[in-house]
Design an enzyme around this catalytic site. Sequence first.
Site, PDB file in Angstrom:
ATOM      1  N   LYS A  11       0.814  -1.223   0.000  1.00 45.75           N
ATOM      2  CA  LYS A  11       0.000   0.000   0.000  1.00 45.75           C
ATOM      3  C   LYS A  11       0.852   1.280   0.000  1.00 45.75           C
ATOM      4  CE  LYS A  11      -3.929  -2.195   2.335  1.00 45.75           C
ATOM      5  NZ  LYS A  11      -4.970  -2.014   3.370  1.00 45.75           N
ATOM      6  N   TYR A  51     -12.617  -2.208  -3.332  1.00 43.94           N
ATOM      7  CA  TYR A  51     -13.126  -2.194  -1.956  1.00 43.94           C
ATOM      8  C   TYR A  51     -14.648  -2.066  -1.891  1.00 43.94           C
ATOM      9  CZ  TYR A  51      -8.457  -2.105   0.095  1.00 43.94           C
ATOM     10  OH  TYR A  51      -7.189  -2.433   0.505  1.00 43.94           O
ATOM     11  N   PHE A  59     -15.390   4.063   6.941  1.00 41.11           N
ATOM     12  CA  PHE A  59     -14.027   4.385   6.514  1.00 41.11           C
ATOM     13  C   PHE A  59     -13.808   4.240   5.000  1.00 41.11           C
ATOM     14  CE2 PHE A  59     -14.002  -0.057   8.036  1.00 41.11           C
ATOM     15  CZ  PHE A  59     -13.540  -0.726   6.914  1.00 41.11           C
ATOM     16  N   ARG A  87      -1.757 -14.351   4.944  1.00 42.79           N
ATOM     17  CA  ARG A  87      -2.466 -13.639   6.017  1.00 42.79           C
ATOM     18  C   ARG A  87      -1.703 -13.760   7.336  1.00 42.79           C
ATOM     19  NH1 ARG A  87      -7.123 -11.369   4.581  1.00 42.79           N
ATOM     20  NH2 ARG A  87      -8.070 -11.313   6.654  1.00 42.79           N
ATOM     21  N   THR A  93      -5.058  -6.982  10.963  1.00 34.62           N
ATOM     22  CA  THR A  93      -5.358  -5.727  10.249  1.00 34.62           C
ATOM     23  C   THR A  93      -4.875  -4.517  11.043  1.00 34.62           C
ATOM     24  OG1 THR A  93      -7.327  -6.778   9.331  1.00 34.62           O
ATOM     25  CG2 THR A  93      -7.247  -4.375   9.229  1.00 34.62           C
ATOM     26  N   ARG A 104       2.810  -6.296   9.253  1.00 34.72           N
ATOM     27  CA  ARG A 104       2.108  -5.150   9.850  1.00 34.72           C
ATOM     28  C   ARG A 104       2.715  -4.734  11.180  1.00 34.72           C
ATOM     29  NH1 ARG A 104      -3.671  -7.376   7.774  1.00 34.72           N
ATOM     30  NH2 ARG A 104      -3.906  -6.077   5.919  1.00 34.72           N
ATOM     31  N   ASN A 114      -1.986   0.364   6.764  1.00 34.04           N
ATOM     32  CA  ASN A 114      -1.483  -0.899   7.312  1.00 34.04           C
ATOM     33  C   ASN A 114      -0.613  -1.697   6.334  1.00 34.04           C
ATOM     34  OD1 ASN A 114      -3.518  -1.800   5.687  1.00 34.04           O
ATOM     35  ND2 ASN A 114      -4.539  -3.049   7.226  1.00 34.04           N
ATOM     36  N   HIS A 117      -2.212  -5.541   1.769  1.00 34.24           N
ATOM     37  CA  HIS A 117      -3.498  -6.234   1.668  1.00 34.24           C
ATOM     38  C   HIS A 117      -3.216  -7.649   1.194  1.00 34.24           C
ATOM     39  CE1 HIS A 117      -7.541  -7.358   0.391  1.00 34.24           C
ATOM     40  NE2 HIS A 117      -6.952  -7.869  -0.674  1.00 34.24           N
ATOM     41  N   GLU A 128      -9.668 -10.967  -7.275  1.00 37.44           N
ATOM     42  CA  GLU A 128      -8.774  -9.819  -7.102  1.00 37.44           C
ATOM     43  C   GLU A 128      -7.618  -9.862  -8.099  1.00 37.44           C
ATOM     44  OE1 GLU A 128      -9.806  -9.258  -2.340  1.00 37.44           O
ATOM     45  OE2 GLU A 128      -7.790  -9.844  -2.902  1.00 37.44           O
TER      46      GLU A 128
END
Length: 140
Positions: A11, A51, A59, A87, A93, A104, A114, A117, A128
Amino acid sequence: MATERTFSIIKPDATERNLTGKINAMIEEAGLRIVAQRRIQMTDAQAKRFYDVHAERPFYGELVEFMTSAPVVVQVLEGENAVAKYREVMGATNPAEAAEGTIRKECALSIGENSVHGSDSLENAKLEIGQFFSEADIAG
Ligand code: CMP
């Protein structure tokens, strides 16, 4: 266990702080192979579509604004149990809840900023990946 592919985004908060290489090293050290990656400036339409599942969340606007604020690196990762494995490597998260040694915990600034993704299921991984990569990009 089957070899799977999952979708990852490094990100804006991470690309801005030159953390792409560090995050890629953590991904590879975990045994995941980066089989495709591209640095892009996400458009408003791409972020909104990606998203869409969060469209009703308070948010959502902030999330779309953040994801389009600077370049991101979209990636396809491959390995045994890749969806769950990535993950685990990402951590929770919210970085305040992320385990030691996770991306993270090491890199993220906040629940919004964060750093990464990762797809939450094999089905979503396929969807995705399809939003950002063609069949030719990920062949072989
Ligand atoms: P990600 O895995 O990309 O999927 C949805 C994103 O929404 C999530 O990571 C967070 O970055 C973001 N998010 C979740 N909860 C919040 C929140 N309370 N405030 C801001 N962003 C959030």
